[in-house]
Design an enzyme around this catalytic site. Sequence first.
Site, PDB file in Angstrom:
ATOM      1  CG  HIS A  26     -14.867   1.013  -4.611  1.00  8.21           C
ATOM      2  ND1 HIS A  26     -14.150   1.781  -3.727  1.00  8.21           N
ATOM      3  CD2 HIS A  26     -14.627  -0.275  -4.273  1.00  8.21           C
ATOM      4  CE1 HIS A  26     -13.516   1.010  -2.877  1.00  8.21           C
ATOM      5  NE2 HIS A  26     -13.769  -0.244  -3.180  1.00  8.21           N
ATOM      6  CE  LYS A  71     -11.757   8.047  -8.549  1.00 10.11           C
ATOM      7  NZ  LYS A  71     -13.181   8.434  -8.441  1.00 10.11           N
ATOM      8  N   GLY A  72      -6.272   7.946  -4.097  1.00  7.91           N
ATOM      9  CA  GLY A  72      -5.510   8.494  -2.964  1.00  7.91           C
ATOM     10  C   GLY A  72      -6.429   8.770  -1.791  1.00  7.91           C
ATOM     11  CB  ALA A  73      -7.035   6.910   1.179  1.00  4.13           C
ATOM     12  CD  GLN A 107      -0.958   7.632  -2.291  1.00  8.40           C
ATOM     13  OE1 GLN A 107       0.101   8.256  -2.472  1.00  8.40           O
ATOM     14  NE2 GLN A 107      -1.394   7.311  -1.084  1.00  8.40           N
ATOM     15  CG  ASP A 148      -1.949  -1.040   1.261  1.00  6.07           C
ATOM     16  OD1 ASP A 148      -2.122  -1.716   0.237  1.00  6.07           O
ATOM     17  OD2 ASP A 148      -2.624  -1.196   2.301  1.00  6.07           O
ATOM     18  CG  MET A 149       1.915   5.545  -1.736  1.00  2.65           C
ATOM     19  SD  MET A 149       3.672   5.223  -1.409  1.00  2.65           S
ATOM     20  CE  MET A 149       4.244   4.748  -3.034  1.00  2.65           C
ATOM     21  NE  ARG A 178      -3.795  -2.024  -4.634  1.00  2.00           N
ATOM     22  CZ  ARG A 178      -3.325  -2.221  -3.390  1.00  2.00           C
ATOM     23  NH1 ARG A 178      -3.057  -1.197  -2.579  1.00  2.00           N
ATOM     24  NH2 ARG A 178      -3.123  -3.427  -2.954  1.00  2.00           N
ATOM     25  NE  ARG A 189      -8.823   4.762   8.097  1.00  2.00           N
ATOM     26  CZ  ARG A 189      -7.865   3.883   7.790  1.00  2.00           C
ATOM     27  NH1 ARG A 189      -7.541   3.630   6.542  1.00  2.00           N
ATOM     28  NH2 ARG A 189      -7.209   3.258   8.733  1.00  2.00           N
TER      29      ARG A 189
END
Length: 278
Positions: free
Chosen positions: A201, A160-162, A136, A107-108, A157, A259
């Site tokens: 999604h 959009k970036g969280a 992202q 993950d980033m 992968r 979250r």
Amino acid sequence: MIPPIARRFVAGESAASAMDHARGLNDDGIGAILNLLGEHYDERRPADEDTRTYCDLLDEIGETSLDACISVKPSQLGLDVGEGVFRENLERIVEAAAANEAFVWMDMEDHTTTEATLDAFEAQVETYPKMGLCLQANLKRTPSDIERLADRPGRMRLVKGAYDEPPEVSYTDKARVNEAYRENLEFAFQEFDAGVAVGSHDPEMIDYAKDLHEEYGTPYEVQMLMGVREEAQRDLAADGVTVYQYAPYGDRWLSYFYRRVMERKENALFALRAVLGR
Ligand code: FAD
């Protein structure tokens, strides 16, 4: 015990329940990306413990024929404690993955960790190519990171970036992030012959990935979270699209569940309905 309202998003507390969940996904033609919940440790002990748990999980995956892999967070492996700790733990995980021929996603996290994460990924992927890294679209640097990764083994992968990022380094407007996602996705389809993972999604982005696949011939897979658009996940898999579900598990589920509920009104309503038993 995880309450029923959180079970939509979390595949149980134990590795056994995560493996059961993976089995159920595989029955629907969907692969599993298992993530042990945990992040931002400020001491080494929990980072080492989670590393051991991941190594055990990889051994369990290796003993089955399940289509399952893992996704790890840098701060879970000790990045906040020190880059050396993170790299050591990542190496242990990659060794266990190699022994079991399993895939490792990374993950980033927020932009202050991007460089260290890329460096650690590059150091491992040269010798163990069954790895992938998340990038992202909201970060302005991402096109050059796509270029950097495309020259190496391993996969990417795109999400959009969280994370809430400062405007100096990121696009903060939602429409601009969507535009950047489309631009980066097209660039990735041009650059990654081995394939692109679409971590979204968003039906628009998933349709766009299909168009790009038709245009460039690059293979792709769609990755979505457990509990989010699961019917769409099954429909895509039934249509022949490669689909992976990112399924978190473990006893640190509360903040993750919170979250998921906060990010979308429908999730809060679902949780409320479950509490009211209707
Ligand atoms: P959004 O922009 O949130 O929504 C766009 C559209 O998608 C909506 O209008 C709706 O049509 C549909 N949609 C979205 N959510 C729902 C829902 N709950 N129910 C129904 N429809 C919905 N972020 C990181 O920063 N680092 C990571 O390592 C990372 N890994 C991820 C891995 C996976 C597999 C996924 C799926 C996401 C990951 N993310 C990660 C999170 C990502 O950055 C986004 O914050 C998150 O996916 C929301 O963006 P979106 O593209 O799904 O769509």
